[in-house]
Design a protein around this motif. Structure first.
Motif, short mmCIF file in Angstrom:
data_model
loop_
_atom_site.label_atom_id
_atom_site.label_comp_id
_atom_site.label_asym_id
_atom_site.label_seq_id
_atom_site.Cartn_x
_atom_site.Cartn_y
_atom_site.Cartn_z
N ASP A 90 47.51 21.10 53.88
CA ASP A 90 48.13 20.48 55.05
C ASP A 90 48.22 18.97 54.86
OD1 ASP A 90 48.27 22.89 56.52
OD2 ASP A 90 46.28 22.58 57.39
N TYR B 80 42.26 21.31 59.36
CA TYR B 80 43.27 20.90 58.37
C TYR B 80 42.77 21.21 56.96
CZ TYR B 80 46.23 18.28 61.65
OH TYR B 80 47.09 17.92 62.65
N THR C 299 50.88 18.08 52.21
CA THR C 299 52.26 18.30 52.66
C THR C 299 52.69 17.24 53.66
OG1 THR C 299 52.01 20.67 52.34
CG2 THR C 299 53.81 19.98 53.77
N VAL C 300 51.84 16.99 54.64
CA VAL C 300 52.22 16.04 55.70
C VAL C 300 52.32 14.62 55.14
CG1 VAL C 300 51.55 15.01 57.89
CG2 VAL C 300 51.26 17.46 57.55
N SER D 292 46.63 16.57 66.72
CA SER D 292 47.61 16.39 65.63
C SER D 292 47.32 15.08 64.89
CB SER D 292 49.03 16.39 66.20
OG SER D 292 49.11 15.54 67.34
N VAL E 245 52.22 19.32 61.73
CA VAL E 245 51.21 20.39 61.68
C VAL E 245 50.13 20.04 62.70
CG1 VAL E 245 49.59 21.69 60.24
CG2 VAL E 245 51.66 20.72 59.21
N LYS F 128 46.76 20.94 64.55
CA LYS F 128 45.54 21.77 64.40
C LYS F 128 44.36 20.93 64.84
CE LYS F 128 46.51 24.48 60.21
NZ LYS F 128 46.14 24.66 58.81
N VAL G 201 57.51 16.62 58.79
CA VAL G 201 56.87 17.88 59.18
C VAL G 201 55.75 17.58 60.17
CG1 VAL G 201 57.44 19.23 57.14
CG2 VAL G 201 55.44 17.74 57.09
#
Ligand SMILES: NC(=O)c1ccc[n+]([C@@H]2O[C@H](COP(=O)([O-])OP(=O)(O)OC[C@H]3O[C@@H](n4cnc5c(N)ncnc54)[C@H](OP(=O)(O)O)[C@@H]3O)[C@@H](O)[C@H]2O)c1
Length: 235
Positions: free
Chosen positions: A95, A91, A98-99, A143, A84, A86, A82
């Protein structure tokens, strides 16, 4: 042991992973394909295992399925991931979880379980999909979690390549630039092309071609192969 080689491919329901399933089938591999939402395949050479790679139980099930159905695991492609993007301080703890759980946990749990049968078989190939952002950060695509997670995988690729070189296991990575997949959230190929010095967006076939090169390169291990239109070289 069957004569037909077998590959495990994660994140295989769409995008790069789905193209990898097609590419490995074309060169004669049986495939165990995973993603959370993957459906069964009409192709008798493809077995699917639905599950979250962040969960160690999914890794255990994938390996058990591959050994039960095909009797061997020659290749693992760690593709599920994944992204994300930001600003760093935006973050959230979710986040982060999950990452890291998907990208790093998914890599760790499955790679660890696949190494054992590969050692027993006398060799194998592990290739992970990282990102060219690891080495060439961009101010317009903040990122850090991609760099933290995929950078860890890139570093671990070299560690594992050395640790297992004397047991015949090659370990490589592919670093894509911007590839036209659902992950890009509807950006057009023309928009993606602007990020690459070659001014061409990447296709899933470009990435699959790179993975197959590594598959068929017996002297290559510990390599990060860039499929990024020159992005890592500079601007
Ligand atoms: N596209 C790019 O420009 C680009 C650039 C650099 C690197 N990459 C990397 O390339 C890989 C593939 O990207 P993509 O562009 O093909 O992405 P994508 O179109 O979003 O596909 C991601 C795949 O991973 C699966 N997946 C996501 N989370 C999962 C989980 N927790 N457990 C199991 N499967 C999971 C998804 O299926 P389910 O939803 O069914 O789980 C899907 O099959 C990723 O690792 C990504 O970081 C992509």
């Amino acid at each position: 042991m069957s004569d037909q080689r077998a590959a495990v491919i994660t994140g295989a329901s769409q995008g790069i992973g789905a193209a990898l399933v097609t590419a490995y089938r074309k060169i004669g591999f049986a495939v165990v394909a995973n993603s959370r939402s993957i459906r069964s395949s009409d192709d008798p050479g493809v077995v699917t295992v639905a599950g979250d790679v962040a969960d160690p139980a999914t890794a255990t099930e994938i390996v058990a399925t591959a050994l039960d159905r095909f009797g061997r695991i020659d290749t693992l492609v760690n593709n599920a991931g994944v992204f994300v993007a930001k600003p760093f301080t935006d973050y959230t703890p979710d986040d982060y979880a999950t990452v890291m759980n998907t990208n790093v946990g998914g890599f760790f749990h499955l790679t660890q379980r696949v190494v054992e049968p590969m050692v027993r078989q006398g060799g194998g190939h592990i290739v992970s999909i990282t990102t060219t952002l690891v080495e060439s950060a961009r101010s317009d695509v903040p990122s850090v979690l991609a760099s933290l997670s995929k950078g860890g995988i890139a570093a671990a690729t070299k560690s594992l390549a050395i640790e297992y070189a004397d047991r015949g296991i090659r370990v490589n990575a592919v670093s894509p630039g911007l590839i036209d997949t659902p992950l890009q959230g509807g950006a057009t190929p023309e928009q993606l092309a602007e990020f690459h010095p070659l001014k061409k967006a990447g296709t899933v076939e470009d990435v699959a071609h790179g993975v197959l090169y590594l598959e068929q390169a017996p002297l290559v291990t510990g390599e990060w192969l860039h499929i990024d239109g020159g992005q890592s070289a500079g601007r």
